[in-house]
Design a protein around this motif. Structure first.
Motif, PDB file in Angstrom:
ATOM      1  N   GLY A  61      49.430 -17.990-100.621  1.00 15.82           N
ATOM      2  CA  GLY A  61      50.247 -16.941-101.569  1.00 15.82           C
ATOM      3  C   GLY A  61      49.878 -15.542-101.526  1.00 15.82           C
ATOM      4  N   ASN A  62      49.424 -15.105-100.479  1.00 16.03           N
ATOM      5  CA  ASN A  62      48.770 -13.734-100.672  1.00 16.03           C
ATOM      6  C   ASN A  62      47.733 -13.390-101.420  1.00 16.03           C
ATOM      7  OD1 ASN A  62      49.040 -11.123 -99.174  1.00 16.03           O
ATOM      8  ND2 ASN A  62      50.064 -10.222-101.204  1.00 16.03           N
ATOM      9  N   SER A  63      46.776 -14.274-101.913  1.00 15.63           N
ATOM     10  CA  SER A  63      45.741 -14.223-102.743  1.00 15.63           C
ATOM     11  C   SER A  63      44.809 -13.171-101.975  1.00 15.63           C
ATOM     12  CB  SER A  63      44.968 -15.355-102.974  1.00 15.63           C
ATOM     13  OG  SER A  63      43.817 -15.348-103.685  1.00 15.63           O
ATOM     14  N   GLN A  64      44.266 -12.140-102.834  1.00 12.07           N
ATOM     15  CA  GLN A  64      43.385 -11.170-102.362  1.00 12.07           C
ATOM     16  C   GLN A  64      44.145 -10.182-101.225  1.00 12.07           C
ATOM     17  OE1 GLN A  64      39.271 -11.768-101.094  1.00 12.07           O
ATOM     18  NE2 GLN A  64      39.267 -13.550-102.506  1.00 12.07           N
ATOM     19  N   ASN A  65      45.511 -10.537-101.101  1.00 13.95           N
ATOM     20  CA  ASN A  65      46.287  -9.553-100.266  1.00 13.95           C
ATOM     21  C   ASN A  65      45.982  -9.886 -98.779  1.00 13.95           C
ATOM     22  OD1 ASN A  65      48.303  -7.515-100.538  1.00 13.95           O
ATOM     23  ND2 ASN A  65      47.132  -5.871 -99.826  1.00 13.95           N
ATOM     24  N   LEU A  66      45.330 -10.984 -98.600  1.00 12.06           N
ATOM     25  CA  LEU A  66      45.112 -11.376 -97.365  1.00 12.06           C
ATOM     26  C   LEU A  66      46.282 -11.480 -96.222  1.00 12.06           C
ATOM     27  CD1 LEU A  66      42.092 -14.026 -97.820  1.00 12.06           C
ATOM     28  CD2 LEU A  66      41.963 -11.899 -96.895  1.00 12.06           C
ATOM     29  N   ALA A  67      47.523 -12.192 -96.572  1.00 11.03           N
ATOM     30  CA  ALA A  67      48.587 -12.459 -95.856  1.00 11.03           C
ATOM     31  C   ALA A  67      49.092 -10.853 -95.494  1.00 11.03           C
ATOM     32  CB  ALA A  67      49.755 -12.778 -96.910  1.00 11.03           C
ATOM     33  N   VAL A  68      49.392  -9.920 -96.421  1.00  9.73           N
ATOM     34  CA  VAL A  68      49.747  -8.550 -96.058  1.00  9.73           C
ATOM     35  C   VAL A  68      48.490  -7.808 -95.042  1.00  9.73           C
ATOM     36  CG1 VAL A  68      50.147  -6.320 -96.965  1.00  9.73           C
ATOM     37  CG2 VAL A  68      50.992  -8.468 -97.933  1.00  9.73           C
ATOM     38  N   ALA A  69      47.487  -8.072 -95.427  1.00  8.33           N
ATOM     39  CA  ALA A  69      46.294  -7.530 -94.585  1.00  8.33           C
ATOM     40  C   ALA A  69      46.449  -7.742 -93.146  1.00  8.33           C
ATOM     41  CB  ALA A  69      44.973  -7.860 -95.298  1.00  8.33           C
ATOM     42  N   PHE A  70      46.308  -9.128 -93.059  1.00 11.55           N
ATOM     43  CA  PHE A  70      46.289  -9.622 -91.626  1.00 11.55           C
ATOM     44  C   PHE A  70      47.648  -9.280 -90.855  1.00 11.55           C
ATOM     45  CE2 PHE A  70      42.700 -12.193 -92.816  1.00 11.55           C
ATOM     46  CZ  PHE A  70      41.887 -11.863 -91.744  1.00 11.55           C
ATOM     47  N   ALA A  71      48.870  -9.263 -91.551  1.00 10.00           N
ATOM     48  CA  ALA A  71      50.078  -8.905 -90.987  1.00 10.00           C
ATOM     49  C   ALA A  71      50.018  -7.484 -90.531  1.00 10.00           C
ATOM     50  CB  ALA A  71      51.210  -9.262 -92.117  1.00 10.00           C
ATOM     51  N   VAL A  72      49.650  -6.547 -91.323  1.00  8.26           N
ATOM     52  CA  VAL A  72      49.310  -5.148 -90.963  1.00  8.26           C
ATOM     53  C   VAL A  72      48.512  -5.129 -89.680  1.00  8.26           C
ATOM     54  CG1 VAL A  72      48.308  -2.950 -91.506  1.00  8.26           C
ATOM     55  CG2 VAL A  72      49.714  -4.282 -93.180  1.00  8.26           C
ATOM     56  N   ALA A  73      47.378  -6.002 -89.717  1.00  9.86           N
ATOM     57  CA  ALA A  73      46.571  -5.781 -88.598  1.00  9.86           C
ATOM     58  C   ALA A  73      47.179  -6.430 -87.371  1.00  9.86           C
ATOM     59  CB  ALA A  73      45.147  -6.685 -89.153  1.00  9.86           C
ATOM     60  N   ALA A  74      47.941  -7.572 -87.410  1.00  8.63           N
ATOM     61  CA  ALA A  74      48.675  -8.011 -86.388  1.00  8.63           C
ATOM     62  C   ALA A  74      49.677  -6.888 -85.665  1.00  8.63           C
ATOM     63  CB  ALA A  74      49.283  -9.425 -86.824  1.00  8.63           C
ATOM     64  N   ALA A  75      50.226  -5.998 -86.588  1.00 11.95           N
ATOM     65  CA  ALA A  75      51.051  -5.154 -86.300  1.00 11.95           C
ATOM     66  C   ALA A  75      50.606  -4.091 -85.631  1.00 11.95           C
ATOM     67  CB  ALA A  75      52.038  -4.887 -87.467  1.00 11.95           C
ATOM     68  N   VAL A  76      49.647  -3.551 -86.094  1.00 13.90           N
ATOM     69  CA  VAL A  76      48.688  -2.467 -85.288  1.00 13.90           C
ATOM     70  C   VAL A  76      48.147  -2.958 -83.899  1.00 13.90           C
ATOM     71  CG1 VAL A  76      46.364  -1.239 -85.548  1.00 13.90           C
ATOM     72  CG2 VAL A  76      47.840  -1.452 -87.453  1.00 13.90           C
ATOM     73  N   ALA A  77      47.401  -4.369 -83.955  1.00 12.02           N
ATOM     74  CA  ALA A  77      46.920  -4.837 -82.739  1.00 12.02           C
ATOM     75  C   ALA A  77      48.198  -4.869 -81.777  1.00 12.02           C
ATOM     76  CB  ALA A  77      46.475  -6.215 -82.914  1.00 12.02           C
ATOM     77  N   SER A  78      49.468  -5.198 -82.276  1.00 15.15           N
ATOM     78  CA  SER A  78      50.359  -5.582 -81.146  1.00 15.15           C
ATOM     79  C   SER A  78      50.989  -4.300 -80.563  1.00 15.15           C
ATOM     80  CB  SER A  78      51.773  -6.005 -82.016  1.00 15.15           C
ATOM     81  OG  SER A  78      51.497  -7.152 -82.583  1.00 15.15           O
ATOM     82  N   VAL A  79      50.469  -3.190 -81.187  1.00 17.59           N
ATOM     83  CA  VAL A  79      50.902  -1.757 -80.519  1.00 17.59           C
ATOM     84  C   VAL A  79      50.141  -1.609 -79.368  1.00 17.59           C
ATOM     85  CG1 VAL A  79      50.926   0.784 -80.754  1.00 17.59           C
ATOM     86  CG2 VAL A  79      51.786  -0.732 -82.603  1.00 17.59           C
ATOM     87  N   ALA A  80      48.765  -1.860 -79.623  1.00 10.77           N
ATOM     88  CA  ALA A  80      47.538  -1.615 -78.540  1.00 10.77           C
ATOM     89  C   ALA A  80      47.589  -2.374 -77.461  1.00 10.77           C
ATOM     90  CB  ALA A  80      46.226  -1.558 -79.201  1.00 10.77           C
ATOM     91  N   TYR A  81      47.988  -3.937 -77.894  1.00  6.23           N
ATOM     92  CA  TYR A  81      48.138  -4.720 -76.776  1.00  6.23           C
ATOM     93  C   TYR A  81      49.329  -4.717 -75.961  1.00  6.23           C
ATOM     94  CZ  TYR A  81      44.456  -7.942 -78.854  1.00  6.23           C
ATOM     95  OH  TYR A  81      43.161  -8.364 -79.269  1.00  6.23           O
ATOM     96  N   SER A  82      50.503  -4.214 -76.660  1.00  9.27           N
ATOM     97  CA  SER A  82      51.595  -4.014 -75.681  1.00  9.27           C
ATOM     98  C   SER A  82      51.413  -2.889 -74.881  1.00  9.27           C
ATOM     99  CB  SER A  82      52.851  -3.672 -76.664  1.00  9.27           C
ATOM    100  OG  SER A  82      53.165  -4.686 -77.414  1.00  9.27           O
ATOM    101  N   ALA A  83      50.711  -1.784 -75.011  1.00  7.33           N
ATOM    102  CA  ALA A  83      50.442  -0.764 -74.209  1.00  7.33           C
ATOM    103  C   ALA A  83      49.433  -1.304 -73.176  1.00  7.33           C
ATOM    104  CB  ALA A  83      49.902   0.404 -74.977  1.00  7.33           C
ATOM    105  N   ILE A  84      48.311  -1.905 -73.554  1.00  2.04           N
ATOM    106  CA  ILE A  84      47.519  -2.347 -72.399  1.00  2.04           C
ATOM    107  C   ILE A  84      47.994  -3.172 -71.457  1.00  2.04           C
ATOM    108  CG2 ILE A  84      45.276  -3.776 -72.104  1.00  2.04           C
ATOM    109  CD1 ILE A  84      44.492  -2.767 -74.896  1.00  2.04           C
ATOM    110  N   PHE A  85      48.771  -4.243 -71.732  1.00  2.00           N
ATOM    111  CA  PHE A  85      49.624  -5.249 -71.013  1.00  2.00           C
ATOM    112  C   PHE A  85      50.644  -4.714 -70.182  1.00  2.00           C
ATOM    113  CE2 PHE A  85      47.541  -8.315 -74.071  1.00  2.00           C
ATOM    114  CZ  PHE A  85      46.245  -8.502 -73.452  1.00  2.00           C
ATOM    115  N   LEU A  86      51.416  -3.668 -70.633  1.00  2.00           N
ATOM    116  CA  LEU A  86      52.393  -2.959 -70.124  1.00  2.00           C
ATOM    117  C   LEU A  86      51.707  -2.391 -68.710  1.00  2.00           C
ATOM    118  CD1 LEU A  86      55.406  -2.073 -69.826  1.00  2.00           C
ATOM    119  CD2 LEU A  86      54.787  -0.384 -71.249  1.00  2.00           C
ATOM    120  N   MET A  87      50.668  -1.680 -68.852  1.00  2.00           N
ATOM    121  CA  MET A  87      49.814  -0.839 -68.146  1.00  2.00           C
ATOM    122  C   MET A  87      49.666  -1.814 -67.067  1.00  2.00           C
ATOM    123  SD  MET A  87      46.196   1.095 -68.278  1.00  2.00           S
ATOM    124  CE  MET A  87      45.582  -0.767 -68.470  1.00  2.00           C
ATOM    125  N   LEU A  88      48.870  -3.132 -67.313  1.00  2.00           N
ATOM    126  CA  LEU A  88      48.486  -4.067 -66.433  1.00  2.00           C
ATOM    127  C   LEU A  88      49.966  -4.374 -65.681  1.00  2.00           C
ATOM    128  CD1 LEU A  88      46.051  -6.199 -68.138  1.00  2.00           C
ATOM    129  CD2 LEU A  88      45.676  -4.532 -66.520  1.00  2.00           C
TER     130      LEU A  88
END
Length: 247
Positions: free
Chosen positions: A132-159
């Protein structure tokens, strides 16, 4: 003729074709499979153990951020351009009066959008299911997933541009480096997209369940630098591709 109706870095027709390729039947099954598995596991864990912040953080870091995001990134990033290069269809696109940097930028935007949709959103939902988003964990990991998605997309597009074995190389990187070495070898963690995104999750989370071996400022700089360099290099390599008759 393929005409541009948007900004110089984005081409609507190229975007539409890329979305169609990524969301075709085969790739769509792969893209839906991992997020669905995450939600099923989250529901099962919640029913068996109840709400527990440590369990939530462990599952979202280990499965969502450590496995699902890089694997979906491989599918979306390499799939945005790799198949077109492999089957020669890229020749028809490159023959149009569209800047190759615009092609790369457009495909990157599509890959990022798809990766975020299939990673950040399910991670947010899984976090709410688990705790239930205790300690804001749901939002924190969703933000991290979004940020990581940008970097991974660029890396794998380059590959996808520089090698015909992009999927294999991407899987090795995602499963070996990010999921194993990046979590075990202390020195390697500094060069892990997962650790960089965890630093952002740590900042967003309210408690101490999330931690990264890399500082926040360093993580933001490295994420931006890797994304920019991978995008630039992909555009540079695409410009060196020769069309038939370019002699």
């Amino acid at each position: 003729m393929v005409r541009s109706a948007g900004p110089a870095f984005y081409h609507p027709t190229v975007a539409r074709l890329t979305y169609r390729a990524l969301l075709g039947r085969r790739r769509a099954l792969l893209l839906f499979g991992l997020p669905l598995l995450l939600l099923i596991i989250s529901a099962a864990v919640r029913s068996l153990t109840g709400a527990d912040d440590a369990t939530t953080a462990h599952l979202l870091q280990g499965f969502a951020l450590g496995s699902m995001v890089p694997l979906v990134g491989v599918i979306a990033g390499t799939g945005a351009i790799g198949p077109e290069i492999d089957d020669g269809a890229i020749v028809y696109l490159l023959a149009k009066p569209v800047k190759r940097s615009t092609i790369i930028a457009t495909k990157l935007v599509v890959a990022i959008g798809v990766t975020i949709a299939f990673c950040a959103v399910p991670t947010l939902l899984a976090g709410y299911v688990l705790g239930g988003n205790s300690q804001n964990l749901a939002v924190a990991f969703a933000v991290a997933a979004a940020v990581a998605s940008v970097a991974y997309s660029a890396i794998f597009l380059m590959l996808g541009v520089i090698t015909r074995h992009a999927v294999v190389v991407g899987l090795v990187y995602a499963l070996v480096w990010e999921s194993v070495i990046g979590n075990i070898v202390p020195g390697a963690r500094t060069l892990s997209v997962q650790q960089w995104s965890l630093a952002i999750a740590q900042k967003v989370a309210d408690g101490g369940q999330v931690s990264s071996d890399v500082g926040l400022t360093t993580s933001v700089v490295l994420l931006a630098a890797v994304t920019a360099l991978a995008t630039w290099f992909a555009g540079r390599k695409l410009r060196t591709l020769k069309l038939a008759g370019d002699e």
